[in-house]
Write a protein that holds these residues in place. Structure first.
Motif, PDB file in Angstrom:
ATOM      1  N   GLN A   1      15.022  23.317  12.267  1.00 30.80           N
ATOM      2  CA  GLN A   1      13.901  23.036  13.159  1.00 30.80           C
ATOM      3  C   GLN A   1      12.884  22.110  12.519  1.00 30.80           C
ATOM      4  O   GLN A   1      12.348  21.210  13.169  1.00 30.80           O
ATOM      5  N   SER A   2      12.611  22.295  11.215  1.00 25.57           N
ATOM      6  CA  SER A   2      11.629  21.438  10.551  1.00 25.57           C
ATOM      7  C   SER A   2      12.107  19.993  10.493  1.00 25.57           C
ATOM      8  O   SER A   2      11.318  19.060  10.647  1.00 25.57           O
ATOM      9  N   GLN A   3      13.421  19.775  10.280  1.00 25.87           N
ATOM     10  CA  GLN A   3      13.956  18.422  10.255  1.00 25.87           C
ATOM     11  C   GLN A   3      13.869  17.770  11.629  1.00 25.87           C
ATOM     12  O   GLN A   3      13.599  16.571  11.745  1.00 25.87           O
ATOM     13  N   ILE A   4      14.090  18.558  12.695  1.00 22.69           N
ATOM     14  CA  ILE A   4      13.982  18.025  14.052  1.00 22.69           C
ATOM     15  C   ILE A   4      12.547  17.601  14.328  1.00 22.69           C
ATOM     16  O   ILE A   4      12.282  16.520  14.867  1.00 22.69           O
ATOM     17  N   GLU A   5      11.582  18.459  13.955  1.00 21.19           N
ATOM     18  CA  GLU A   5      10.175  18.118  14.165  1.00 21.19           C
ATOM     19  C   GLU A   5       9.810  16.861  13.384  1.00 21.19           C
ATOM     20  O   GLU A   5       9.085  15.989  13.876  1.00 21.19           O
ATOM     21  N   GLN A   6      10.330  16.747  12.152  1.00 22.11           N
ATOM     22  CA  GLN A   6      10.040  15.564  11.347  1.00 22.11           C
ATOM     23  C   GLN A   6      10.654  14.317  11.989  1.00 22.11           C
ATOM     24  O   GLN A   6      10.030  13.257  12.030  1.00 22.11           O
ATOM     25  N   PHE A   7      11.866  14.447  12.523  1.00 25.91           N
ATOM     26  CA  PHE A   7      12.511  13.317  13.187  1.00 25.91           C
ATOM     27  C   PHE A   7      11.693  12.862  14.394  1.00 25.91           C
ATOM     28  O   PHE A   7      11.460  11.666  14.592  1.00 25.91           O
ATOM     29  N   ILE A   8      11.217  13.811  15.211  1.00 26.96           N
ATOM     30  CA  ILE A   8      10.424  13.465  16.384  1.00 26.96           C
ATOM     31  C   ILE A   8       9.132  12.776  15.972  1.00 26.96           C
ATOM     32  O   ILE A   8       8.729  11.749  16.538  1.00 26.96           O
ATOM     33  N   ASN A   9       8.464  13.335  14.961  1.00 27.34           N
ATOM     34  CA  ASN A   9       7.228  12.715  14.478  1.00 27.34           C
ATOM     35  C   ASN A   9       7.493  11.293  13.987  1.00 27.34           C
ATOM     36  O   ASN A   9       6.708  10.367  14.229  1.00 27.34           O
ATOM     37  N   GLU A  10       8.621  11.116  13.279  1.00 26.03           N
ATOM     38  CA  GLU A  10       8.953   9.796  12.746  1.00 26.03           C
ATOM     39  C   GLU A  10       9.195   8.794  13.870  1.00 26.03           C
ATOM     40  O   GLU A  10       8.707   7.656  13.828  1.00 26.03           O
ATOM     41  N   VAL A  11       9.914   9.207  14.919  1.00 21.88           N
ATOM     42  CA  VAL A  11      10.176   8.307  16.040  1.00 21.88           C
ATOM     43  C   VAL A  11       8.872   7.903  16.709  1.00 21.88           C
ATOM     44  O   VAL A  11       8.632   6.721  17.001  1.00 21.88           O
ATOM     45  N   VAL A  12       7.986   8.896  16.961  1.00 28.47           N
ATOM     46  CA  VAL A  12       6.729   8.604  17.643  1.00 28.47           C
ATOM     47  C   VAL A  12       5.859   7.689  16.801  1.00 28.47           C
ATOM     48  O   VAL A  12       5.306   6.688  17.277  1.00 28.47           O
ATOM     49  N   ILE A  13       5.729   8.001  15.503  1.00 26.39           N
ATOM     50  CA  ILE A  13       4.852   7.223  14.634  1.00 26.39           C
ATOM     51  C   ILE A  13       5.390   5.807  14.444  1.00 26.39           C
ATOM     52  O   ILE A  13       4.661   4.816  14.597  1.00 26.39           O
ATOM     53  N   LEU A  14       6.685   5.676  14.129  1.00 27.69           N
ATOM     54  CA  LEU A  14       7.247   4.349  13.881  1.00 27.69           C
ATOM     55  C   LEU A  14       7.252   3.486  15.137  1.00 27.69           C
ATOM     56  O   LEU A  14       7.120   2.263  15.057  1.00 27.69           O
ATOM     57  N   SER A  15       7.403   4.113  16.303  1.00 27.99           N
ATOM     58  CA  SER A  15       7.378   3.329  17.538  1.00 27.99           C
ATOM     59  C   SER A  15       5.993   2.773  17.821  1.00 27.99           C
ATOM     60  O   SER A  15       5.837   1.802  18.558  1.00 27.99           O
ATOM     61  N   GLN A  16       4.956   3.397  17.242  1.00 28.08           N
ATOM     62  CA  GLN A  16       3.588   2.938  17.448  1.00 28.08           C
ATOM     63  C   GLN A  16       3.131   1.980  16.353  1.00 28.08           C
ATOM     64  O   GLN A  16       2.063   1.387  16.464  1.00 28.08           O
ATOM     65  N   ILE A  17       3.933   1.853  15.289  1.00 28.64           N
ATOM     66  CA  ILE A  17       3.576   0.911  14.221  1.00 28.64           C
ATOM     67  C   ILE A  17       3.775  -0.508  14.735  1.00 28.64           C
ATOM     68  O   ILE A  17       4.851  -0.875  15.209  1.00 28.64           O
ATOM     69  N   ASN A  18       2.721  -1.286  14.646  1.00 26.17           N
ATOM     70  CA  ASN A  18       2.790  -2.655  15.149  1.00 26.17           C
ATOM     71  C   ASN A  18       2.501  -3.612  13.995  1.00 26.17           C
ATOM     72  O   ASN A  18       1.463  -4.269  13.950  1.00 26.17           O
ATOM     73  N   HIS A  19       3.412  -3.641  13.058  1.00 27.36           N
ATOM     74  CA  HIS A  19       3.270  -4.507  11.882  1.00 27.36           C
ATOM     75  C   HIS A  19       4.395  -5.528  11.919  1.00 27.36           C
ATOM     76  O   HIS A  19       5.566  -5.188  12.098  1.00 27.36           O
ATOM     77  N   ARG A  20       4.059  -6.779  11.749  1.00 26.16           N
ATOM     78  CA  ARG A  20       5.052  -7.852  11.884  1.00 26.16           C
ATOM     79  C   ARG A  20       6.168  -7.767  10.867  1.00 26.16           C
ATOM     80  O   ARG A  20       7.225  -8.381  11.043  1.00 26.16           O
TER      81      ARG A  20
END
Length: 739
Positions: free
Chosen positions: A442-461
């Protein structure tokens, strides 16, 4: 103790050995092992001296020729032989190494089977083997690392690098040498066995147990499987010498074996020893019940025939036309049953398709919930309607985008999975990463979801954009923007003497990569440690703009923590030695890996290569040594086409040296590295007012001085720096691959 076994290739075959075996007093067994031709126990009993078996009558053990390699089983039908191979060991006490033995083996008509595994056991172990295909074939080195860390991480049956590690064995290996070493002489392992062990073992014959770390000392040999063949000539060439050719009578050459040499097998429908003339005898399928007849079975040479009872005709086989009634009976049966059969078939198909569709829907729903789909939807719905939020794709969308994951769409493979090129319905070209199957809690799933959300919002060229994911499969799929110009590794290590990859392009790529990592460390909403910084994970677009990619090994760092305790993970040659020693992951671990990338950009060499001399295998250590000896010019990439070293290269070299310091606290932060590289890049365009030249003339002269006889790289006594002393204590083998 060193054991060397050499079985020389002999060209003269023993003509008529099979008949001699039948006529002389040849041993048919030794202990529990049957001895069958082409093997034999005495003169005239074997095909050639390579197949000589020596039997110890007192112990009941057969030996491989006159050596101390014990044969535990042999098979003529599979052309395999199981032997008890010795275990290499490397042991220490409080005073240092007390015992070491290296195991070597060279074969002629025999090869180490690919059904074996190379296994190493220990808590402070670096194990690898040098191998060669054929007597004069290609050679290479490979191996693995085994550490223990916390006792709770050691698991029975797991050889993943904690207490035990293993690697696959390649095909056609005729020579190997096993070498073992220790990082710390086992000084920090007091309650476990202060030894390292390495051995080849037949797959399925060894299952790691935590008790092996304490009581493996008593085990001296392990079962290893060997493949064998007759001579070195192909079947067509060997058949020309009818007297010495062994595949005779109902025996034939095995067409599935491609050499070297040839193998015999009994023809279909026959069994026996295919290497003995006329020993392949007919199998009576009728008596054994292995036939396919509906009614009566009649045995024939090499096969059988089926017959039908009166009133029926056909081939009589269950898998053939079978026995069918005569025409008149058949018409009545068909008319009476066809309507019912058709109705039943339609009903079964309808029910099957309905159940299959429902099962598929339920399975996708299960994976969606299991992979945190509900959690991701909540995260997306609560992000305030962000324009760049992650999209959740369906499995059908990604199948269409990749032409059902066609192999022609593969653009990369690595330790974490396979990357495909895809075209979405809106004609956007994307990269779709299909990860390898792995257990997730469960902790790995939560980390994966957080990673997807955070990285999708990163707007660095300079960070590859995460577009979304698919959660309807057992392992989630990630969708990234597509970067067309390959990886930085492709350009650094491209074959040929291309001068298009100039120093100013390399410096700009290094600067952009540093800025991206600095952003992840200090400017992202939740700090991110990449944990696998290397040229393979830096993509380039058509304008050579750098894009940091592959966050499969990355970790999110809570705001209140500066380090994380993790299982060591990364790529050989780029691993932070302090992280490897302590299991404590910090942002300075990325700084060390980036320092290795800088060295690759400067030298054009790979971070680790066993094809180079021993003192040059680890590029980081060799580069630091060259800097200390003032030989910077000699290690620079010749494709840079410089007659003298520009000041910018000297500054970058000094920055790389600071990034590669063993103690993390002595390294700069990625933000400091990015600022310094930006300043160096600016000076290449124009004299920037806030960039100061920190390299004085004496230092430049030291970095570029010509080598003397006392400066030989293999003379490690000249390196007195604690930095290099510390570096020598750390491993040089891979932990895990990245992309």
């Amino acid at each position: 103790m060193h054991i060397q076994l050499l079985l020389a290739i002999l060209a003269i075959a023993t003509i008529g050995a099979a008949s001699a075996q039948e006529g002389q007093a040849c041993l048919s067994s030794c202990g529990n092992v049957a001895i069958t031709f082409p093997f034999g126990s005495g003169e005239g009993c074997y095909h050639s001296p390579d197949f000589l078996v020596t039997c110890n009558q007192s112990s009941g053990e057969p030996f491989f020729r006159e050596s101390n390699i014990v044969i535990s089983n042999m098979s003529t039908s599979k052309s395999e032989m199981e032997v008890m191979a010795p275990v290499a060991r490397d042991c220490y006490n409080s005073s240092g190494r007390v015992r070491r033995n290296r195991i070597s083996l060279t074969l002629s008509d025999f090869r180490i089977s690919a059904k074996n595994k190379f296994v190493a056991i220990g808590c402070d172990t670096q194990a690898y083997f040098s191998a060669r295909r054929g007597i004069n074939g290609s050679s290479y080195d490979t191996g693995c690392i085994s550490r223990c860390g916390r006792d709770s991480l050691i698991t029975n049956g797991s050889c993943s690098g904690i207490g035990c590690c293993e690697v696959a064995v390649p095909q056609e290996m005729r020579y190997f040498t096993i070498r073992l070493s220790s990082y710390n002489n086992h000084t920090d392992i007091t309650e476990l066995n202060p030894c390292s062990y390495g051995f080849f073992v037949e797959e399925g014959k060894f299952n790691f147990s935590t008790t092996n770390l304490r009581d493996f000392e008593s085990i001296r040999k392990m079962p290893m499987l060997l493949d064998w063949a007759i001579g070195n000539s192909t079947c067509d060439i060997a058949r020309e010498d009818a007297d010495s050719f062994l595949c005779k009578g109902n025996s034939e050459c095995d067409p599935d074996y491609s050499g070297p040499g040839y193998r015999c097998r009994c023809q279909e429908g026959y069994e026996g020893n295919p290497y003995v003339a006329n020993n392949c005898t007919n199998i009576n399928e009728c008596e054994r019940g292995t036939h396919d007849c509906e009614d009566e079975c009649v045995d024939t040479q090499g096969s059988y025939e089926c017959s039908c009872q009166k009133g029926y005709s056909g081939d009589g086989r269950k898998q053939g036309t079978g026995c069918t009634p005569d025409q008149s009976k058949l018409i009545k049966i068909v008319v009476g049953t066809s309507a019912g059969a058709i109705l039943l078939l339609i009903s079964v198909i309808w029910l099957y398709l309905g159940l299959k569709k429902r099962k598929l829907i339920l399975l996708r729903e299960k994976f969606f919930k299991q992979n945190g789909g509900l959690m991701l939807q909540q995260q997306i719905s609560g992000d305030g309607g962000s324009h760049d939020r992650a999209k959740v794709f369906t499995i059908e969308e990604l199948k269409r985008a990749t032409n059902n994951y066609d192999e022609s769409r593969i653009i990369g493979k690595g330790g974490y999975g396979t990357v495909y090129k895809g075209v979405l319905s809106d004609n956007r070209i994307v990269a779709i990463k299909k990860a390898k199957l792995a257990d997730q809690n469960q902790s790995q799933i939560e980390q994966f979801i957080n990673e997807v959300v955070i990285l999708s919002q990163i707007n660095h060229r300079n960070v590859v954009k995460v577009i979304g994911c698919c959660l309807e499969t057992e392992v989630p799929l990630l969708v990234y923007e597509f970067i067309p110009n390959g990886t930085l590794s492709d350009h650094i290590h491209a074959k040929g003497n291309s001068s298009s990859f100039t120093w100013d392009i390399r410096l700009r790529i290094a600067t952009e990569t540093a800025e991206a990592l600095a952003y992840l460390h200090s400017a992202a909403s939740v700090p991110i440690i990449h944990r696998d910084v290397k040229p393979m994970n830096i993509l380039l677009d058509d304008n050579f703009v750098a894009k940091v990619a592959d966050f499969g090994a990355s970790r999110l760092v809570p705001m209140d923590q500066i380090e994380l305790a993790t299982i060591v993970q990364g790529t050989l040659g780029y691993l932070d030695p302090e992280y490897l020693q302590t299991n404590q992951l910090t942002d300075k671990s990325d700084v060390y890996s980036f320092g290795v990338v800088l060295v690759e950009l400067l030298t054009g060499k790979k971070a680790l290569s066993f094809d180079r001399p021993e003192e040059e295998r680890n590029l980081a250590m060799y580069f630091l040594f060259s800097l200390k000896q003032g030989r910077l010019f000699q290690v620079l990439d010749q494709r840079l086409l410089v007659d003298e070293v520009p000041n910018e290269i000297i500054q970058v070299s000094r920055l790389a040296e600071r990034c590669l310091r063993v103690r993390g606290e002595e390294r700069p932060t990625m933000k400091e590295v990015a600022m310094e590289l930006s300043g160096i890049l600016a000076t290449m365009i124009q004299k920037h007012p806030w960039v100061q030249n920190t390299i004085n003339e004496d230092e430049v002269e030291h970095l570029l001085k010509k080598p003397t006889e006392n400066d030989e790289c293999n003379d490690t006594t000249n390196v007195n720096s604690s930095t290099f002393d510390s570096m020598n204590k750390h491993p040089i083998l891979s932990i895990a691959s990245g992309r």
